[in-house]
Design a protein around this motif. Sequence first.
Motif, mmCIF file in Angstrom:
data_model
loop_
_atom_site.group_PDB
_atom_site.id
_atom_site.type_symbol
_atom_site.label_atom_id
_atom_site.label_comp_id
_atom_site.label_asym_id
_atom_site.label_seq_id
_atom_site.Cartn_x
_atom_site.Cartn_y
_atom_site.Cartn_z
ATOM 1 N N SER A 27 0.864 -1.189 0.000
ATOM 2 C CA SER A 27 0.000 0.000 0.000
ATOM 3 C C SER A 27 0.894 1.231 0.000
ATOM 4 C CB SER A 27 -0.907 0.001 1.232
ATOM 5 O OG SER A 27 -0.173 0.395 2.380
ATOM 6 N N CYS A 29 1.127 3.176 2.489
ATOM 7 C CA CYS A 29 1.634 3.325 3.854
ATOM 8 C C CYS A 29 2.901 2.494 3.987
ATOM 9 C CB CYS A 29 0.595 2.854 4.873
ATOM 10 S SG CYS A 29 -0.822 3.937 5.052
ATOM 11 N N TRP A 32 3.307 -1.335 5.081
ATOM 12 C CA TRP A 32 2.008 -1.994 5.161
ATOM 13 C C TRP A 32 1.569 -2.522 3.807
ATOM 14 C CZ3 TRP A 32 -1.861 1.303 8.544
ATOM 15 C CH2 TRP A 32 -1.498 1.152 9.900
ATOM 16 N N ASP A 36 -3.093 -4.802 5.455
ATOM 17 C CA ASP A 36 -2.813 -4.095 6.704
ATOM 18 C C ASP A 36 -3.562 -2.769 6.747
ATOM 19 O OD1 ASP A 36 -0.986 -6.176 7.177
ATOM 20 O OD2 ASP A 36 0.647 -5.046 6.240
ATOM 21 N N LEU A 37 -3.568 -2.083 5.617
ATOM 22 C CA LEU A 37 -4.280 -0.813 5.537
ATOM 23 C C LEU A 37 -5.772 -1.018 5.773
ATOM 24 C CD1 LEU A 37 -4.546 2.202 4.876
ATOM 25 C CD2 LEU A 37 -4.586 1.568 2.448
ATOM 26 N N HIS A 40 -6.474 -1.490 9.337
ATOM 27 C CA HIS A 40 -6.428 -0.183 10.003
ATOM 28 C C HIS A 40 -7.747 0.563 9.817
ATOM 29 C CE1 HIS A 40 -4.993 3.784 11.241
ATOM 30 N NE2 HIS A 40 -5.416 4.254 10.077
ATOM 31 N N ASP A 81 1.065 0.110 15.482
ATOM 32 C CA ASP A 81 1.552 -0.104 14.125
ATOM 33 C C ASP A 81 2.077 -1.531 13.952
ATOM 34 O OD1 ASP A 81 0.901 2.443 13.438
ATOM 35 O OD2 ASP A 81 2.930 3.252 13.616
ATOM 36 N N ILE A 84 -1.065 -4.171 13.877
ATOM 37 C CA ILE A 84 -1.965 -4.234 12.737
ATOM 38 C C ILE A 84 -1.568 -5.285 11.712
ATOM 39 C CG2 ILE A 84 -2.720 -2.907 10.710
ATOM 40 C CD1 ILE A 84 -3.157 -0.547 12.604
ATOM 41 N N PRO A 85 -0.299 -5.395 11.285
ATOM 42 C CA PRO A 85 0.037 -6.456 10.324
ATOM 43 C C PRO A 85 -0.253 -7.861 10.853
ATOM 44 C CG PRO A 85 1.756 -4.792 10.348
ATOM 45 C CD PRO A 85 0.854 -4.486 11.501
#
Length: 217
Positions: A27, A29, A32, A36-37, A40, A81, A84-85
Amino acid sequence: MHHFSRSWAALLAAVAHAPDEDFARPSGCKGWLVRDLVCHLVIDAQDVLITLVTPADTEPTADATTYWNLVEPPTGEDPLDALIPRLAAAYGDPGLLKFHLDDVGSAAGRAAELADPTARVGTQGKVLTVGDYLSAYVLEWTLHHLDLIAHLPSAAEPPTETLAAARAALEKIAGTAFPAELSDTDALLIGTGRRTPTDAEKSRLGELTDRLPFVLG
């Protein structure tokens, strides 16, 4: 509030139409993947729902501009952060992640449409009107829409009107305007450090180049 609904609906639609294989692509980000995005975004949608049912009885302490703080670029050490993954990977099937975002995201969208824009809510130690709170999220949704499609050339772009609204919001937060020659998309990507400006763009940006990026927190 119109821009909130428009930007959020467009982002949800872009995720819904993304092929499953795109969830393993990078992505916009840093660090990420698309999955992952999207994970989020699930958390963001939950935050919207929580905030809209967290009334405040004091005067507002922030508005759509001062809701955001300019912070140092992330170092990757934030525990959320890192979480999230792992959370995104736990979904396994991208279809489950799509379903969860559509479920929670649709609820957040409906709650926003039903909310009184003059009501006051509390979040992150600040008090805002609902209208200002939702307006602040137009920038968040638009930037993340650009993150989503960064490496997905066939994906739909954010609506023109919300790109313009997000640019205007970033300029208010930064206290400066970007050169008119920059498109709204380029102003957002360069302004937040998602893309490095070319030499020609640096020339147009002038002294503003030294202030970049504007990282929001």
